[in-house]
Design a protein around this motif. Sequence first.
Motif, short mmCIF file in Angstrom:
data_model
loop_
_atom_site.label_atom_id
_atom_site.label_comp_id
_atom_site.label_asym_id
_atom_site.label_seq_id
_atom_site.Cartn_x
_atom_site.Cartn_y
_atom_site.Cartn_z
N ASN A 280 15.84 8.51 -11.30
CA ASN A 280 14.75 8.76 -12.25
C ASN A 280 13.44 8.06 -11.91
O ASN A 280 12.44 8.33 -12.55
N MET A 281 13.46 7.14 -10.96
CA MET A 281 12.25 6.37 -10.69
C MET A 281 11.78 6.54 -9.25
O MET A 281 12.59 6.54 -8.32
N ILE A 282 10.47 6.66 -9.12
CA ILE A 282 9.84 6.68 -7.81
C ILE A 282 8.77 5.59 -7.79
O ILE A 282 8.29 5.14 -8.83
N SER A 283 8.43 5.19 -6.59
CA SER A 283 7.33 4.25 -6.40
C SER A 283 6.32 4.91 -5.48
O SER A 283 6.70 5.58 -4.51
N THR A 284 5.05 4.73 -5.79
CA THR A 284 3.98 5.29 -4.97
C THR A 284 3.02 4.16 -4.58
O THR A 284 2.94 3.14 -5.26
N ALA A 285 2.31 4.37 -3.48
CA ALA A 285 1.33 3.39 -3.01
C ALA A 285 0.10 4.12 -2.51
O ALA A 285 0.18 5.28 -2.08
N ASP A 286 -1.04 3.43 -2.56
CA ASP A 286 -2.28 4.10 -2.19
C ASP A 286 -3.06 3.36 -1.11
O ASP A 286 -2.62 2.32 -0.60
N ASP A 287 -4.22 3.92 -0.78
CA ASP A 287 -5.05 3.39 0.30
C ASP A 287 -5.69 2.04 -0.01
O ASP A 287 -6.20 1.38 0.89
N SER A 288 -5.67 1.62 -1.28
CA SER A 288 -6.25 0.32 -1.64
C SER A 288 -5.19 -0.78 -1.71
O SER A 288 -5.52 -1.94 -1.92
#
Length: 192
Positions: free
Chosen positions: A48-56
């Motif tokens: 049920n859980m995802i983790s996301t990351a970005d360019d900052s």
Amino acid sequence: MFNSTGDQLYTISSDKSIVTLDANGKIASTISKAHTKPINKMVLCDENMISTADDSGCVKLWDMRQGNMSNSITNTPIKSFNMHEDFVSDMIYNEHTHTLISVSGDMTLCAYDLRNCHNNSKDKAQRSDEQESELNCVALIKNGRKVVTGSQDGTVLTFSFGKWGDCTDRCKYAYHSPCICLLDYCNYPIYI
């Protein structure tokens, strides 16, 4: 990335959104403006859980069950971490310890204890010392007791799980490869 049952596909985009598609390819849910910068990495933490990351360097944890029948999941993550100062280049999740690990262009590794992610305690996220170059990839070895990272200058760094301050070992390759590619074949890493 498919969920554990294969009936949903989670997608990320440089437009800062997360979209879930059902088994028929129809949009099941959307999180628009999930990040303030383009999203570049995603990892499935559990069913049920995802983790996301970005360019900052921002890492966010999402419960994909949140939302309602209007096909729009709440834009509020379970937790948001701002430990990195540059793009996140890779992430991995250790399901046995409930730890998310990210590496970044800021030359650091960060470890996030997700067992009590609602708790605002500072010890839930730890950051390594700066290494000598950007960290490009991360993998678990030794049944999750060690973490290896490949760096931009061709060095493979090994961290002992739970000891994130500095690496416990490093192996510098003489040919100064711009990147170490890590292949995982049957849980036995092979370096090329």
